[in-house]
Design a protein around this motif. Structure first.
Motif, mmCIF file in Angstrom:
data_model
loop_
_atom_site.group_PDB
_atom_site.id
_atom_site.type_symbol
_atom_site.label_atom_id
_atom_site.label_comp_id
_atom_site.label_asym_id
_atom_site.label_seq_id
_atom_site.Cartn_x
_atom_site.Cartn_y
_atom_site.Cartn_z
ATOM 1 N N THR A 72 0.752 -1.280 0.090
ATOM 2 C CA THR A 72 -0.356 0.032 -0.165
ATOM 3 C C THR A 72 0.838 1.080 -0.116
ATOM 4 O O THR A 72 1.995 1.201 0.727
ATOM 5 N N ILE A 102 -1.068 10.544 -6.255
ATOM 6 C CA ILE A 102 -1.449 8.876 -6.280
ATOM 7 C C ILE A 102 -2.925 8.863 -6.811
ATOM 8 O O ILE A 102 -3.428 7.879 -6.656
ATOM 9 N N ASP A 104 -6.611 8.944 -9.018
ATOM 10 C CA ASP A 104 -6.732 7.892 -10.333
ATOM 11 C C ASP A 104 -6.528 8.579 -11.540
ATOM 12 O O ASP A 104 -5.914 7.834 -12.564
ATOM 13 N N LEU A 107 -2.407 8.210 -11.506
ATOM 14 C CA LEU A 107 -1.958 6.765 -11.427
ATOM 15 C C LEU A 107 -3.147 5.880 -11.547
ATOM 16 O O LEU A 107 -3.385 5.340 -10.596
ATOM 17 N N PRO A 109 -5.103 2.339 -12.312
ATOM 18 C CA PRO A 109 -4.662 1.047 -12.295
ATOM 19 C C PRO A 109 -3.793 0.564 -13.506
ATOM 20 O O PRO A 109 -4.198 0.873 -14.727
ATOM 21 N N GLU A 122 3.404 -2.113 -9.530
ATOM 22 C CA GLU A 122 2.237 -1.624 -10.439
ATOM 23 C C GLU A 122 0.865 -1.115 -9.688
ATOM 24 O O GLU A 122 0.456 -2.098 -8.805
ATOM 25 N N VAL A 123 0.300 -0.198 -9.907
ATOM 26 C CA VAL A 123 -0.845 0.099 -9.073
ATOM 27 C C VAL A 123 -1.866 -0.934 -9.572
ATOM 28 O O VAL A 123 -2.257 -1.181 -10.779
ATOM 29 N N THR A 124 -2.734 -1.399 -8.661
ATOM 30 C CA THR A 124 -3.682 -2.354 -8.975
ATOM 31 C C THR A 124 -4.989 -1.647 -8.859
ATOM 32 O O THR A 124 -5.211 -0.650 -8.096
ATOM 33 N N ASN A 155 -7.446 9.509 -4.183
ATOM 34 C CA ASN A 155 -6.758 8.281 -3.389
ATOM 35 C C ASN A 155 -6.152 8.580 -2.233
ATOM 36 O O ASN A 155 -4.992 8.200 -1.608
ATOM 37 N N ILE A 159 -3.198 3.764 -2.149
ATOM 38 C CA ILE A 159 -3.652 2.801 -3.176
ATOM 39 C C ILE A 159 -2.785 1.526 -3.272
ATOM 40 O O ILE A 159 -1.990 1.261 -2.263
ATOM 41 N N ALA A 161 -0.907 -1.879 -4.546
ATOM 42 C CA ALA A 161 -0.016 -2.217 -5.725
ATOM 43 C C ALA A 161 0.800 -3.673 -5.348
ATOM 44 O O ALA A 161 0.411 -4.238 -4.416
ATOM 45 N N LYS A 177 6.931 7.438 -13.032
ATOM 46 C CA LYS A 177 5.866 6.731 -13.591
ATOM 47 C C LYS A 177 6.819 6.261 -14.729
ATOM 48 O O LYS A 177 7.450 7.215 -15.629
#
Length: 181
Positions: A72, A102, A104, A107, A109, A122-124, A155, A159, A161, A177
């Motif tokens: 997280t 962070i 949406d 970043l 998903p 990787e952002v989930t 967020n 988030i 990840a 990124k």
């Protein structure tokens, strides 16, 4: 519970512009926190991320570990706002605190982030909304603030990840990124 540690809704709103001013890219890893057991925290200067276990030594891999929630990340400015002091950031329960937007839009998903020279996460899509412990530590107004429509879009609670490429990460590492899948 110490009510003086909790901000009211107006105070939280007043802090939002500073949180929104976080860098869109090239932010810094401000804090690393390992959770060796429930309600235990270790603040580290460096840690190893692994695709198999997430943050090595963290309790994530014990029990029913969801691979979409391996790590997280929380915006360090949001952590400062709700926690009111850096010493209280670990109470949020996140592992990586980053000075980075962070939200949406910035970043979504599938976005991959390089942390330092080695690690890639990787952002989930798995939401991170908080729990009763967050309310007890930071107050109901803080929970409502981070889960408001604006708070969810940014967020503010954090988030989830997963680790794509393992490696050592250090406080002060740049978070960049690198792609969106």
């Amino acid at each position: 519970m110490n009510e003086s540690l909790h901000l009211d809704p107006d105070q939280l709103e007043a802090g939002l512009p500073k949180v929104e001013a976080a860098p869109l890219d090239g932010g810094l890893l401000e804090m690393i926190v390992r959770r060796p057991a429930t309600d235990e925290r270790e603040v580290l200067t460096e840690a190893t991320l692994s695709p198999a276990v997430g943050l090595e030594g963290d309790n994530w891999s014990l029990g029913k570990a969801n691979p979409e929630c391996q790590l997280t990340l929380m915006n360090a400015r949001a952590a400062q706002l709700v926690a009111r002091s850096r010493e209280r950031w670990p109470l949020a329960g996140d592992q990586l605190y980053v000075d980075l937007n962070i939200g949406d839009v910035n970043l979504p998903p599938g976005t991959r982030l390089a942390i330092g020279a080695e690690a890639v996460v990787e952002v989930t899509a798995e939401p991170h909304t908080g729990c009763s412990k967050f309310v007890a530590r930071f107050g109901l107004p803080a929970m409502e603030f981070v889960n408001s429509p604006e708070g969810r879009a940014l967020n503010l609670r954090g988030i989830n990840a997963k680790v794509i490429t393992g490696g050592v990460v250090r406080v002060g590492d740049v978070v960049t990124k690198i792609s969106a899948t």
